[in-house]
Design a protein around this motif. Structure first.
Motif, short mmCIF file in Angstrom:
data_model
loop_
_atom_site.label_atom_id
_atom_site.label_comp_id
_atom_site.label_asym_id
_atom_site.label_seq_id
_atom_site.Cartn_x
_atom_site.Cartn_y
_atom_site.Cartn_z
N SER A 14 7.82 -10.30 -28.28
CA SER A 14 9.01 -10.01 -29.10
C SER A 14 9.45 -8.56 -28.92
O SER A 14 10.64 -8.25 -28.93
N THR A 15 8.48 -7.65 -28.74
CA THR A 15 8.83 -6.23 -28.55
C THR A 15 9.51 -6.02 -27.21
O THR A 15 10.43 -5.21 -27.08
N ALA A 16 9.06 -6.77 -26.19
CA ALA A 16 9.73 -6.70 -24.89
C ALA A 16 11.18 -7.16 -25.00
O ALA A 16 12.10 -6.54 -24.44
N SER A 17 11.42 -8.22 -25.76
CA SER A 17 12.79 -8.69 -25.99
C SER A 17 13.59 -7.66 -26.76
O SER A 17 14.78 -7.43 -26.48
N LEU A 18 12.94 -7.04 -27.74
CA LEU A 18 13.58 -6.00 -28.54
C LEU A 18 14.06 -4.85 -27.66
O LEU A 18 15.19 -4.36 -27.81
N LEU A 19 13.21 -4.42 -26.74
CA LEU A 19 13.57 -3.30 -25.85
C LEU A 19 14.79 -3.65 -25.01
O LEU A 19 15.64 -2.78 -24.75
N GLY A 20 14.89 -4.90 -24.60
CA GLY A 20 16.06 -5.33 -23.83
C GLY A 20 17.34 -5.23 -24.63
O GLY A 20 18.41 -4.91 -24.09
N LYS A 21 17.25 -5.46 -25.94
CA LYS A 21 18.44 -5.46 -26.79
C LYS A 21 18.93 -4.05 -27.14
O LYS A 21 20.11 -3.87 -27.48
N LEU A 46 3.38 -3.63 -22.57
CA LEU A 46 4.79 -3.93 -22.35
C LEU A 46 5.12 -3.97 -20.86
O LEU A 46 6.01 -4.73 -20.44
N SER A 47 4.41 -3.19 -20.06
CA SER A 47 4.59 -3.26 -18.60
C SER A 47 4.20 -4.64 -18.10
O SER A 47 4.86 -5.20 -17.20
N GLN A 48 3.14 -5.19 -18.67
CA GLN A 48 2.71 -6.54 -18.29
C GLN A 48 3.73 -7.60 -18.68
O GLN A 48 3.75 -8.70 -18.11
N GLU A 49 4.58 -7.26 -19.65
CA GLU A 49 5.65 -8.18 -20.04
C GLU A 49 6.90 -8.01 -19.18
O GLU A 49 7.92 -8.65 -19.41
N GLY A 50 6.81 -7.11 -18.19
CA GLY A 50 7.91 -6.93 -17.25
C GLY A 50 8.89 -5.84 -17.60
O GLY A 50 9.95 -5.72 -16.96
N VAL A 51 8.57 -5.00 -18.60
CA VAL A 51 9.47 -3.91 -18.98
C VAL A 51 9.17 -2.69 -18.12
O VAL A 51 8.00 -2.32 -17.94
N ALA A 52 10.19 -2.05 -17.60
CA ALA A 52 10.02 -0.85 -16.75
C ALA A 52 9.46 0.30 -17.58
O ALA A 52 9.80 0.46 -18.75
N ILE A 53 8.61 1.12 -16.94
CA ILE A 53 7.99 2.26 -17.62
C ILE A 53 9.04 3.18 -18.22
O ILE A 53 8.91 3.63 -19.37
N ALA A 66 11.40 -6.95 -36.40
CA ALA A 66 12.25 -6.00 -35.67
C ALA A 66 13.43 -6.68 -34.99
O ALA A 66 14.56 -6.18 -35.03
N LEU A 67 13.19 -7.83 -34.35
CA LEU A 67 14.28 -8.54 -33.66
C LEU A 67 15.34 -9.00 -34.65
O LEU A 67 16.54 -8.89 -34.38
N THR A 97 -5.48 -3.77 -42.15
CA THR A 97 -5.51 -5.08 -42.82
C THR A 97 -6.19 -6.17 -42.00
O THR A 97 -6.55 -7.21 -42.53
N GLY A 98 -6.34 -5.95 -40.69
CA GLY A 98 -6.89 -6.98 -39.82
C GLY A 98 -5.86 -7.99 -39.36
O GLY A 98 -6.19 -8.93 -38.61
N GLU A 99 -4.59 -7.82 -39.75
CA GLU A 99 -3.53 -8.77 -39.40
C GLU A 99 -2.85 -8.35 -38.09
O GLU A 99 -2.49 -7.19 -37.92
N TRP A 100 -2.67 -9.32 -37.20
CA TRP A 100 -2.00 -9.05 -35.93
C TRP A 100 -1.04 -10.19 -35.60
O TRP A 100 -1.40 -11.37 -35.72
N ASP A 101 0.16 -9.85 -35.20
CA ASP A 101 1.15 -10.84 -34.78
C ASP A 101 0.94 -11.15 -33.31
O ASP A 101 1.16 -10.31 -32.44
N ASN A 102 0.49 -12.37 -33.02
CA ASN A 102 0.17 -12.74 -31.63
C ASN A 102 1.40 -12.75 -30.73
O ASN A 102 1.27 -12.77 -29.50
#
Length: 464
Positions: free
Chosen positions: A178-185, A227-234, A138-139, A168-173
């Protein structure tokens, strides 16, 4: 004159009406014949009276539904990326054929190797909404778009991390960071959604309507919390959410399902996060006709299913809709089948005038009551999930998989016993040509300690 006419009719109690119905049934069971069991917790009666005194908050439902201020919906065409030139030419053709929004599936393509300037040649993201489906890139996509489109965008990004993990059982750690950074952009692009919460993986595994809503809302809750834990406002998180919901064949139930989603989302935003209900209004709803109820035998009946599913989605209040081609779930659709799917939306707008009324089901006590029952049942399931620690924990423990599988087994039994009918599958079947069973999509392999959610179709048990 009118009063004199109605004076001739005596008041009757609900029990008196029931006794008359039992008499007219001539020995048939009232419950078995006239009660409609949507599932084991939701029963629809053949009629209601003021004696029922149902505890239904019609005001709350109407307040939630009122967030739709327009009767317009977008037709969102799904396009699989092949090459920049070929995909661009297809998009241009579709824009001239009634499509006004796109979902571009970039699959596993390396975005650094895609020339987005060629892909979007003669296309402006401020005029047409584009949703790009990616896998953990996404970024990179936002960075690419910033280089070629220095203006406000419409559309969004579909990076369904939960759905991918559950299937699939696959997860990006690195997903949450990265999603928090995406929201900022993308905060400067108010009409660009990057948190698309899907219900498709639950629906296509066999979940009933309450399960589908509960697990989808639980996914939204965990997304907001992480995402709140990553510092993004609700408020910043909520502004970027879109729900993408599968719509099945049970017409009235699916209308009520979407209304219940709006009711519960408004309740969650206002009571759960302490924000004004108007904040929920920025959340759009995209609907997609069901793959689960598609049939590979007598496949043209899928056109009829898609039509009623699309009508339910539109009357339920979707903001955008994607209609699957009748052969999409078991073969590669051609131009004809895609055009028929697109024309369903066009006909519902241009000939059925469903875009002329904002909320055509408002005031229907039957729909309002069904909405309330689905919402109440959804809340119970949602509470169970939250008590287990949220959607991820509940899935890791196998709770969700077991619940959905149990529901699917009931659906199969009902279909085999002709308690439910799929036209052209378990009844009124006509094979236009010798049937060739499509390759199975249900086999999943994974090293995870928990079961995965398969993509299934209900009719598969008859396709032999």
């Amino acid at each position: 004159m009118a009063n004199l006419l109605f004076d001739d009719f005596q008041n009757r109690t609900k029990e008196q009406w029931k006794q008359q119905a039992i008499k007219d049934l001539k020995g048939k069971s009232f419950d078995d014949t006239l009660l409609w069991n949507v599932d084991e917790n939701i029963t629809v009666e053949p009629y209601y009276t003021s004696e029922d005194n149902l505890e239904i908050s019609i005001k709350a439902i109407q307040q939630a539904q009122a967030q739709r201020v327009s009767s317009h919906w977008q037709y969102r065409e799904k396009v699989r990326f092949t090459s920049e030139k070929e995909t661009n030419e297809l998009i241009i053709r579709l824009l001239k054929s009634g499509t006004d929004s796109f979902q571009i599936d970039l699959g596993k393509e390396l975005l650094s190797e895609i020339e987005f300037k060629k892909l979007l040649n003669n296309i402006k993201l401020s005029d047409t909404a584009f949703f790009f489906k990616v896998e953990n890139q996404a970024l990179a996509l936002v960075n690419a778009l910033q280089n070629i489109a220095p203006y406000l965008w419409k559309g969004g990004i579909i990076n369904d991390a939960f759905g991918r993990w559950m299937q699939t059982g696959e997860w990006d750690n690195n997903y949450w960071k990265s999603t928090a950074s995406l929201l900022g952009k993308v905060q400067s692009h108010p009409q660009f959604k990057v948190l698309v919460i899907n219900s498709h993986h639950f629906h296509n595994a066999g979940a009933n309507v309450s399960q589908e809503l509960a697990y989808t809302l639980a996914t939204a809750i965990e997304t907001i919390d992480k995402l709140s834990q990553e510092g993004v406002a609700i408020e910043q998180i909520l502004a970027k959410i879109e729900f993408s919901i599968s719509v099945g064949t049970n017409y009235f139930v699916e209308i009520a399902k979407l209304r219940a989603l709006k009711l519960l989302w408004a309740k969650l935003v206002s009571e759960g996060y302490g924000l004004d209900i108007s904040v929920a209004n920025s959340t759009s709803i995209h609907c997609q006709t069901s793959v689960y109820y598609d049939a590979a035998i007598t496949p043209h009946t899928n056109m009829l299913r898609a039509t009623t599913e699309a009508m339910a989605a539109i009357i339920g209040g979707c903001d955008a809709i994607s209609i699957n081609a009748f052969d999409e779930s078991f073969s590669t659709p051609d131009d004809f089948s895609r055009r028929i799917a697109r024309n369903v939306s066009i006909i519902l707008k241009e000939e059925s005038y469903l875009d002329k009324v904002i909320d055509p089901s408002a005031g229907s006590y039957f729909i309002e009551n069904l909405t309330h029952q689905i919402a109440e049942n959804t809340l119970k399931i949602l509470e169970e999930v939250e008590n287990k620690g949220g959607i991820s924990e509940a899935f890791t423990q196998g709770f969700i998989q077991k619940s959905i599988n149990a529901e699917r087994e009931k659906q199969i039994t009902q279909l085999q016993n002709n308690q439910n009918i799929m036209v052209g599958v378990n009844k009124f079947r006509f094979d236009e040509k010798p049937f060739s069973k499509p390759a199975s999509t249900t086999t999943l392999t994974s090293e995870t300690i928990f079961a995965l959610l398969p993509n299934l179709r209900l009719s598969e048990i008859f396709e032999a």
